[in-house]
Write an enzyme that holds these catalytic residues in place. Sequence first.
Site, PDB file in Angstrom:
ATOM      1  N   THR A 145       0.827  -1.210   0.000  1.00 55.29           N
ATOM      2  CA  THR A 145       0.000   0.000   0.000  1.00 55.29           C
ATOM      3  C   THR A 145       0.863   1.262   0.000  1.00 55.29           C
ATOM      4  OG1 THR A 145      -1.710  -1.159   1.241  1.00 55.29           O
ATOM      5  CG2 THR A 145      -1.822   1.229   1.223  1.00 55.29           C
ATOM      6  N   VAL A 224      10.393   5.863   5.265  1.00 53.00           N
ATOM      7  CA  VAL A 224       9.065   6.037   5.868  1.00 53.00           C
ATOM      8  C   VAL A 224       8.570   4.694   6.392  1.00 53.00           C
ATOM      9  CG1 VAL A 224       8.405   8.049   4.492  1.00 53.00           C
ATOM     10  CG2 VAL A 224       7.939   5.752   3.604  1.00 53.00           C
ATOM     11  N   ALA A 225       9.479   3.694   6.478  1.00 54.51           N
ATOM     12  CA  ALA A 225       9.066   2.338   6.858  1.00 54.51           C
ATOM     13  C   ALA A 225       9.309   2.111   8.355  1.00 54.51           C
ATOM     14  CB  ALA A 225       9.790   1.323   5.996  1.00 54.51           C
ATOM     15  N   ARG A 226      10.483   1.633   8.695  1.00 50.90           N
ATOM     16  CA  ARG A 226      10.865   1.427  10.088  1.00 50.90           C
ATOM     17  C   ARG A 226      12.363   1.691  10.219  1.00 50.90           C
ATOM     18  NH1 ARG A 226       6.309   1.769  11.335  1.00 50.90           N
ATOM     19  NH2 ARG A 226       4.984   0.274  12.458  1.00 50.90           N
ATOM     20  N   ASP A 250      11.504   9.490   8.601  1.00 51.74           N
ATOM     21  CA  ASP A 250      10.336   9.589   9.488  1.00 51.74           C
ATOM     22  C   ASP A 250      10.468   8.609  10.656  1.00 51.74           C
ATOM     23  OD1 ASP A 250       7.743  10.763  10.029  1.00 51.74           O
ATOM     24  OD2 ASP A 250       6.814   8.860   9.422  1.00 51.74           O
ATOM     25  N   GLU A 255      13.175   5.769  18.926  1.00 51.08           N
ATOM     26  CA  GLU A 255      12.190   6.863  18.834  1.00 51.08           C
ATOM     27  C   GLU A 255      11.654   7.188  20.217  1.00 51.08           C
ATOM     28  OE1 GLU A 255       9.235   5.897  15.876  1.00 51.08           O
ATOM     29  OE2 GLU A 255      10.750   5.465  14.379  1.00 51.08           O
ATOM     30  N   HIS A 274       8.025  10.570  13.075  1.00 54.81           N
ATOM     31  CA  HIS A 274       7.146   9.419  12.808  1.00 54.81           C
ATOM     32  C   HIS A 274       5.689   9.880  12.679  1.00 54.81           C
ATOM     33  CE1 HIS A 274       6.755   4.767  13.302  1.00 54.81           C
ATOM     34  NE2 HIS A 274       5.842   5.257  12.469  1.00 54.81           N
TER      35      HIS A 274
HETATM   36  P1  NDP Z   1       2.109  -3.921   2.877  1.00 51.55           P
HETATM   37  O1  NDP Z   1       2.064  -5.215   3.570  1.00 51.55           O
HETATM   38  O2  NDP Z   1       0.964  -3.461   2.063  1.00 51.55           O
HETATM   39  O3  NDP Z   1       3.396  -3.875   1.930  1.00 51.55           O
HETATM   40  C1  NDP Z   1       4.644  -4.373   2.267  1.00 51.55           C
HETATM   41  C2  NDP Z   1       5.434  -4.601   0.990  1.00 51.55           C
HETATM   42  O4  NDP Z   1       6.771  -4.946   1.311  1.00 51.55           O
HETATM   43  C3  NDP Z   1       4.882  -5.707   0.108  1.00 51.55           C
HETATM   44  O5  NDP Z   1       4.779  -5.201  -1.204  1.00 51.55           O
HETATM   45  C4  NDP Z   1       5.933  -6.799   0.164  1.00 51.55           C
HETATM   46  O6  NDP Z   1       5.928  -7.399  -1.115  1.00 51.55           O
HETATM   47  C5  NDP Z   1       7.195  -5.991   0.449  1.00 51.55           C
HETATM   48  N1  NDP Z   1       8.263  -6.735   1.091  1.00 51.55           N
HETATM   49  C6  NDP Z   1       8.185  -7.620   2.097  1.00 51.55           C
HETATM   50  N2  NDP Z   1       9.400  -8.087   2.408  1.00 51.55           N
HETATM   51  C7  NDP Z   1      10.268  -7.479   1.568  1.00 51.55           C
HETATM   52  C8  NDP Z   1      11.677  -7.552   1.383  1.00 51.55           C
HETATM   53  N3  NDP Z   1      12.430  -8.384   2.098  1.00 51.55           N
HETATM   54  N4  NDP Z   1      12.231  -6.743   0.459  1.00 51.55           N
HETATM   55  C9  NDP Z   1      11.479  -5.919  -0.303  1.00 51.55           C
HETATM   56  N5  NDP Z   1      10.140  -5.834  -0.175  1.00 51.55           N
HETATM   57  C10 NDP Z   1       9.553  -6.597   0.751  1.00 51.55           C
HETATM   58  O7  NDP Z   1       2.440  -2.847   4.000  1.00 51.55           O
HETATM   59  P2  NDP Z   1       2.219  -1.253   3.924  1.00 51.55           P
HETATM   60  O8  NDP Z   1       2.605  -0.791   2.580  1.00 51.55           O
HETATM   61  O9  NDP Z   1       0.898  -0.909   4.450  1.00 51.55           O
HETATM   62  O10 NDP Z   1       3.297  -0.776   5.005  1.00 51.55           O
HETATM   63  C11 NDP Z   1       4.664  -1.049   4.823  1.00 51.55           C
HETATM   64  C12 NDP Z   1       5.434  -0.668   6.073  1.00 51.55           C
HETATM   65  O11 NDP Z   1       5.520   0.739   6.186  1.00 51.55           O
HETATM   66  C13 NDP Z   1       4.769  -1.129   7.375  1.00 51.55           C
HETATM   67  O12 NDP Z   1       5.171  -2.437   7.711  1.00 51.55           O
HETATM   68  C14 NDP Z   1       5.228  -0.105   8.377  1.00 51.55           C
HETATM   69  O13 NDP Z   1       6.365  -0.560   9.067  1.00 51.55           O
HETATM   70  C15 NDP Z   1       5.568   1.126   7.553  1.00 51.55           C
HETATM   71  N6  NDP Z   1       4.614   2.222   7.758  1.00 51.55           N
HETATM   72  C16 NDP Z   1       5.068   3.402   8.292  1.00 51.55           C
HETATM   73  C17 NDP Z   1       4.211   4.457   8.478  1.00 51.55           C
HETATM   74  C18 NDP Z   1       4.707   5.736   9.051  1.00 51.55           C
HETATM   75  O14 NDP Z   1       3.986   6.386   9.797  1.00 51.55           O
HETATM   76  N7  NDP Z   1       5.903   6.178   8.713  1.00 51.55           N
HETATM   77  C19 NDP Z   1       2.775   4.359   8.171  1.00 51.55           C
HETATM   78  C20 NDP Z   1       2.402   3.086   7.576  1.00 51.55           C
HETATM   79  C21 NDP Z   1       3.301   2.073   7.377  1.00 51.55           C
HETATM   80  P3  NDP Z   1       6.437  -8.881  -1.367  1.00 51.55           P
HETATM   81  O15 NDP Z   1       5.636  -9.767  -0.471  1.00 51.55           O
HETATM   82  O16 NDP Z   1       6.255  -9.116  -2.822  1.00 51.55           O
HETATM   83  O17 NDP Z   1       7.890  -8.835  -0.993  1.00 51.55           O
HETATM   84  C1  7N6 Z   2       0.318   5.394  13.629  1.00 48.57           C
HETATM   85  C2  7N6 Z   2       1.374   4.389  13.245  1.00 48.57           C
HETATM   86  C3  7N6 Z   2       2.247   2.280  10.955  1.00 48.57           C
HETATM   87  O1  7N6 Z   2       2.917   1.273  10.993  1.00 48.57           O
HETATM   88  O2  7N6 Z   2       3.901   3.355  12.253  1.00 48.57           O
HETATM   89  C4  7N6 Z   2       2.854   3.566  11.384  1.00 48.57           C
HETATM   90  O3  7N6 Z   2       1.087   2.290  10.521  1.00 48.57           O
HETATM   91  C5  7N6 Z   2       1.867   4.590  11.858  1.00 48.57           C
HETATM   92  C6  7N6 Z   2      -0.745   4.809  14.505  1.00 48.57           C
END
Ligand code: NDP
Ligand code: 7N6
Length: 308
Positions: A145, A224-226, A250, A255, A274
Amino acid sequence: ATLERLCLHESVGTKLPETAFLEAFDDLEVRVELVGDGEPYTEADAVASFEPRPEFLEAGWVHCIRAGYDAFDTDAYEDVGVPLTNSSGIHGDTVGELAVGYMLSLARLLHTYRDRQRDREWHDPAYERPFTISGERLCVVGLGTVGQGIAKRADALGMDVVGVRRSDDPVPSVSKLYDPGALEAAVADARFVALAAPHTPATEGMIDADILDAMRSDAYLLNVARGPLVDEGALITALEAETIAGAALDVFEQEPLPASSPLWGFENVIVTPHRGSATNRYHHDIAELVRENVRRFRAGESLKNRVA
Ligand code: NDP
Ligand code: 7N6
């Protein structure tokens, strides 16, 4: 299945207004309560929470209000058979906009003008520094997403978007896909590298000294991930040695980012606390997910976004 109570654990209050969140469940046919630590749960309770607590394993179903559920022990949930769901699927717009904001600022130096504005300084940066993101290559690591939310916007702004994921299903707006094993090649030609993969044993430390070395010297890292996806020490070394051009972050290993971290001090690093998902609608977005799963739970259907 019977569901008597939906409990909103007080830790949700760190990310959204508790009262508004409660009100978003006003017309639900089950009792909705704000609860603290040590609450006794039964199988007829559901819990929505920001943080994990050991007592949640007594409930009938637990919902994590974040997309990243790395703080929750999925094995423990599987052992006791309590379903755990997460909040993936709602962060494409919010985090996508943040990432695009980072790129526009880094390219057009908005952050540097704002820095100088504090001193009422009419700043005139070096002619070579500003550039347009249009025509530049972005590599998005993780294409769920969040990654797709970034890719779609970058494509609309004229960028050339490549990406990294394990599966090879084509992704809209992404011209070329790389396997995680080919990360060095994937980042090598990119002006921006954006991290949007979950924190797992496979992704921890994936951006290490070698990958930073493989990046162009005029490239920027966006996270923006972790935090733990990046070896923060190696990133600081690369920024100090100017082997990359900058970063926008982020998320961090620790943190809140400690005041002593060198990351605060670089002109070419944007630090945000974050807040990738932070908008005034977050409680609505989460409530919509939870309400759908309340419906499914009661109807005996499989839960959406089940991760354990
Ligand atoms: P999704 O589960 O929708 O997407 C995760 C993606 O990562 C998938 O496309 C998966 O594809 C891919 N993936 C998994 N493992 C690997 C790998 N080893 N190498 C490359 N790609 C990989 O999660 P979201 O998109 O909703 O969220 C992703 C992350 O972003 C969350 O886990 C969270 O930690 C972080 N996040 C941070 C926020 C913030 O406030 N900064 C807000 C929301 C999310 P495939 O299975 O094909 O590998
Ligand atoms: C806000 C958390 C996530 O993984 O860290 C982000 O969705 C945002 C509640």
